[in-house]
Motif scaffolding. Structure first.
Motif, PDB file in Angstrom:
ATOM      1  N   ALA A  24       1.009  -1.352  -0.051  1.00  0.00           N
ATOM      2  CA  ALA A  24       0.136   0.116   0.605  1.00  0.00           C
ATOM      3  C   ALA A  24       1.036   1.468   0.168  1.00  0.00           C
ATOM      4  O   ALA A  24       2.091   1.461   0.202  1.00  0.00           O
ATOM      5  CB  ALA A  24      -1.173  -0.197   0.917  1.00  0.00           C
ATOM      6  N   ASP A  25      -0.087   2.719  -0.171  1.00  0.00           N
ATOM      7  CA  ASP A  25       0.998   3.610  -0.341  1.00  0.00           C
ATOM      8  C   ASP A  25       1.068   3.420   1.440  1.00  0.00           C
ATOM      9  O   ASP A  25       0.577   3.514   2.689  1.00  0.00           O
ATOM     10  CB  ASP A  25       0.039   4.433  -0.356  1.00  0.00           C
ATOM     11  CG  ASP A  25      -0.322   5.125  -1.995  1.00  0.00           C
ATOM     12  OD1 ASP A  25       0.027   3.951  -2.909  1.00  0.00           O
ATOM     13  OD2 ASP A  25      -1.464   4.770  -2.108  1.00  0.00           O
ATOM     14  N   ALA A  26       2.647   4.116   1.461  1.00  0.00           N
ATOM     15  CA  ALA A  26       2.777   4.243   3.158  1.00  0.00           C
ATOM     16  C   ALA A  26       2.458   5.386   3.980  1.00  0.00           C
ATOM     17  O   ALA A  26       2.808   6.330   3.669  1.00  0.00           O
ATOM     18  CB  ALA A  26       4.310   4.627   3.288  1.00  0.00           C
ATOM     19  N   GLU A  27       1.322   5.477   4.060  1.00  0.00           N
ATOM     20  CA  GLU A  27       0.335   6.928   4.575  1.00  0.00           C
ATOM     21  C   GLU A  27      -0.447   6.040   6.207  1.00  0.00           C
ATOM     22  O   GLU A  27      -0.189   5.396   6.480  1.00  0.00           O
ATOM     23  CB  GLU A  27      -1.143   6.910   3.268  1.00  0.00           C
ATOM     24  CG  GLU A  27      -0.753   7.680   2.106  1.00  0.00           C
ATOM     25  CD  GLU A  27      -0.238   8.828   2.414  1.00  0.00           C
ATOM     26  OE1 GLU A  27      -0.615   9.876   3.397  1.00  0.00           O
ATOM     27  OE2 GLU A  27       0.808   9.298   0.864  1.00  0.00           O
ATOM     28  N   LEU A  31      -2.749   1.552   7.380  1.00  0.00           N
ATOM     29  CA  LEU A  31      -2.800   0.441   8.666  1.00  0.00           C
ATOM     30  C   LEU A  31      -3.605  -0.142   9.742  1.00  0.00           C
ATOM     31  O   LEU A  31      -4.467  -0.827   9.972  1.00  0.00           O
ATOM     32  CB  LEU A  31      -1.512   0.489   9.032  1.00  0.00           C
ATOM     33  CG  LEU A  31      -1.361  -1.131   9.960  1.00  0.00           C
ATOM     34  CD1 LEU A  31      -1.235  -2.217   9.874  1.00  0.00           C
ATOM     35  CD2 LEU A  31       0.441  -1.063  10.560  1.00  0.00           C
ATOM     36  N   PRO A  32      -4.419   1.234  10.247  1.00  0.00           N
ATOM     37  CA  PRO A  32      -5.538   1.185  11.150  1.00  0.00           C
ATOM     38  C   PRO A  32      -6.263   1.162  10.274  1.00  0.00           C
ATOM     39  O   PRO A  32      -7.441  -0.032  11.277  1.00  0.00           O
ATOM     40  CB  PRO A  32      -5.227   2.732  11.853  1.00  0.00           C
ATOM     41  CG  PRO A  32      -4.111   3.112  11.238  1.00  0.00           C
ATOM     42  CD  PRO A  32      -3.590   2.989  10.021  1.00  0.00           C
ATOM     43  N   ARG A  33      -6.529   1.622   9.382  1.00  0.00           N
ATOM     44  CA  ARG A  33      -8.012   1.190   8.474  1.00  0.00           C
ATOM     45  C   ARG A  33      -7.976  -0.413   8.061  1.00  0.00           C
ATOM     46  O   ARG A  33      -9.054  -0.898   8.579  1.00  0.00           O
ATOM     47  CB  ARG A  33      -8.058   1.106   7.331  1.00  0.00           C
ATOM     48  CG  ARG A  33      -8.573   3.034   7.548  1.00  0.00           C
ATOM     49  CD  ARG A  33      -9.339   4.351   6.152  1.00  0.00           C
ATOM     50  NE  ARG A  33      -7.228   3.992   5.275  1.00  0.00           N
ATOM     51  CZ  ARG A  33      -6.986   5.194   4.892  1.00  0.00           C
ATOM     52  NH1 ARG A  33      -6.805   6.048   5.367  1.00  0.00           N
ATOM     53  NH2 ARG A  33      -5.771   5.016   4.194  1.00  0.00           N
ATOM     54  N   VAL A  82      -8.430   2.637   0.280  1.00  0.00           N
ATOM     55  CA  VAL A  82      -7.580   4.110  -0.241  1.00  0.00           C
ATOM     56  C   VAL A  82      -6.516   3.707   0.306  1.00  0.00           C
ATOM     57  O   VAL A  82      -5.639   3.684   1.086  1.00  0.00           O
ATOM     58  CB  VAL A  82      -8.251   5.122   0.056  1.00  0.00           C
ATOM     59  CG1 VAL A  82      -7.038   6.042  -0.762  1.00  0.00           C
ATOM     60  CG2 VAL A  82      -9.553   5.450  -0.480  1.00  0.00           C
ATOM     61  N   GLY A  83      -5.225   3.166  -1.258  1.00  0.00           N
ATOM     62  CA  GLY A  83      -4.199   3.068  -1.508  1.00  0.00           C
ATOM     63  C   GLY A  83      -3.250   2.301  -0.485  1.00  0.00           C
ATOM     64  O   GLY A  83      -2.094   1.626  -1.088  1.00  0.00           O
ATOM     65  N   VAL A  84      -4.096   0.508  -0.927  1.00  0.00           N
ATOM     66  CA  VAL A  84      -3.470  -0.186  -1.157  1.00  0.00           C
ATOM     67  C   VAL A  84      -3.434  -0.805  -2.882  1.00  0.00           C
ATOM     68  O   VAL A  84      -4.398  -0.360  -3.284  1.00  0.00           O
ATOM     69  CB  VAL A  84      -4.789  -1.851  -0.804  1.00  0.00           C
ATOM     70  CG1 VAL A  84      -4.180  -3.094  -1.029  1.00  0.00           C
ATOM     71  CG2 VAL A  84      -5.000  -1.485   1.002  1.00  0.00           C
ATOM     72  N   ARG A  85      -2.454  -1.092  -2.834  1.00  0.00           N
ATOM     73  CA  ARG A  85      -1.726  -1.398  -4.024  1.00  0.00           C
ATOM     74  C   ARG A  85      -1.831  -2.143  -5.181  1.00  0.00           C
ATOM     75  O   ARG A  85      -2.759  -2.529  -6.094  1.00  0.00           O
ATOM     76  CB  ARG A  85      -0.487  -0.312  -4.027  1.00  0.00           C
ATOM     77  CG  ARG A  85       0.071   0.881  -4.071  1.00  0.00           C
ATOM     78  CD  ARG A  85       1.797   0.641  -4.315  1.00  0.00           C
ATOM     79  NE  ARG A  85       1.657   2.558  -3.578  1.00  0.00           N
ATOM     80  CZ  ARG A  85       3.274   2.532  -3.283  1.00  0.00           C
ATOM     81  NH1 ARG A  85       4.156   2.381  -4.028  1.00  0.00           N
ATOM     82  NH2 ARG A  85       3.343   4.118  -3.074  1.00  0.00           N
ATOM     83  N   GLN A  86      -1.290  -3.084  -4.117  1.00  0.00           N
ATOM     84  CA  GLN A  86      -1.187  -4.674  -4.844  1.00  0.00           C
ATOM     85  C   GLN A  86      -0.397  -5.578  -4.136  1.00  0.00           C
ATOM     86  O   GLN A  86      -0.445  -5.773  -2.803  1.00  0.00           O
ATOM     87  CB  GLN A  86      -0.468  -4.518  -6.572  1.00  0.00           C
ATOM     88  CG  GLN A  86       1.002  -4.476  -5.347  1.00  0.00           C
ATOM     89  CD  GLN A  86       2.454  -3.937  -7.028  1.00  0.00           C
ATOM     90  OE1 GLN A  86       1.632  -4.300  -7.496  1.00  0.00           O
ATOM     91  NE2 GLN A  86       3.388  -4.327  -6.773  1.00  0.00           N
ATOM     92  N   THR A  87      -0.815  -7.041  -4.808  1.00  0.00           N
ATOM     93  CA  THR A  87      -0.013  -8.348  -3.773  1.00  0.00           C
ATOM     94  C   THR A  87       1.268  -8.596  -3.601  1.00  0.00           C
ATOM     95  O   THR A  87       1.859  -7.763  -4.871  1.00  0.00           O
ATOM     96  CB  THR A  87      -1.624  -9.274  -3.566  1.00  0.00           C
ATOM     97  OG1 THR A  87      -0.666  -9.833  -5.294  1.00  0.00           O
ATOM     98  CG2 THR A  87      -2.796  -9.614  -4.004  1.00  0.00           C
TER      99      THR A  87
END
Length: 88
Positions: A24-27, A31-33, A82-87
Motif C-alpha cells: 500500500a501507499d505509506a500513508e 494500517l489502522p483502516r 484507499v492506498g492498497v496497491r497490490q499483492t
C-alpha cells in the motif's frame, strides 16, 4: 491459496488461519483502516507485520478462526482500502 479479485492475497496456513499480504501507499491511515476491518468483526490478529520503505508499505496480517466466507469477505474489504496497491 486463494486470491481475491481486487488484489489482496489470502494465504491459507491451516483450515482456520489466513494470512493477508498486500502493498500500500505509506500513508498513516492505511494500517489502522486494515486493522479496523478486523476489530469491527470482533477479530484480533494473531500476527501483524508492516514495513515502510520509501513510499511503500508492505503488510502481513494473520488471523485465526475465520470461516472461508469471512476470510474472502475480509480480503475483499482490505482490497478496497484507499492506498492498497497490490499483492506480493
Amino acid at each position: 491459496m486463494s486470491t481475491t479479485s481486487l488484489g489482496v492475497l489470502a494465504l491459507k496456513r491451516s483450515n482456520s488461519t489466513v494470512r493477508y499480504c498486500f502493498e500500500a501507499d505509506a500513508e498513516p491511515g492505511v494500517l489502522p483502516r486494515a486493522l479496523e476491518l478486523l476489530a469491527k468483526r470482533g477479530l484480533v490478529p494473531a500476527r501483524v507485520f508492516a514495513q515502510a520503505a520509501d513510499d511503500q508499505l508492505s503488510v502481513e496480517i494473520e488471523v485465526e478462526g475465520l470461516s472461508p466466507d469471512t476470510a474472502e469477505h475480509v480480503g475483499l474489504c482490505l482490497s478496497q482500502i484507499v492506498g492498497v496497491r497490490q499483492t506480493f
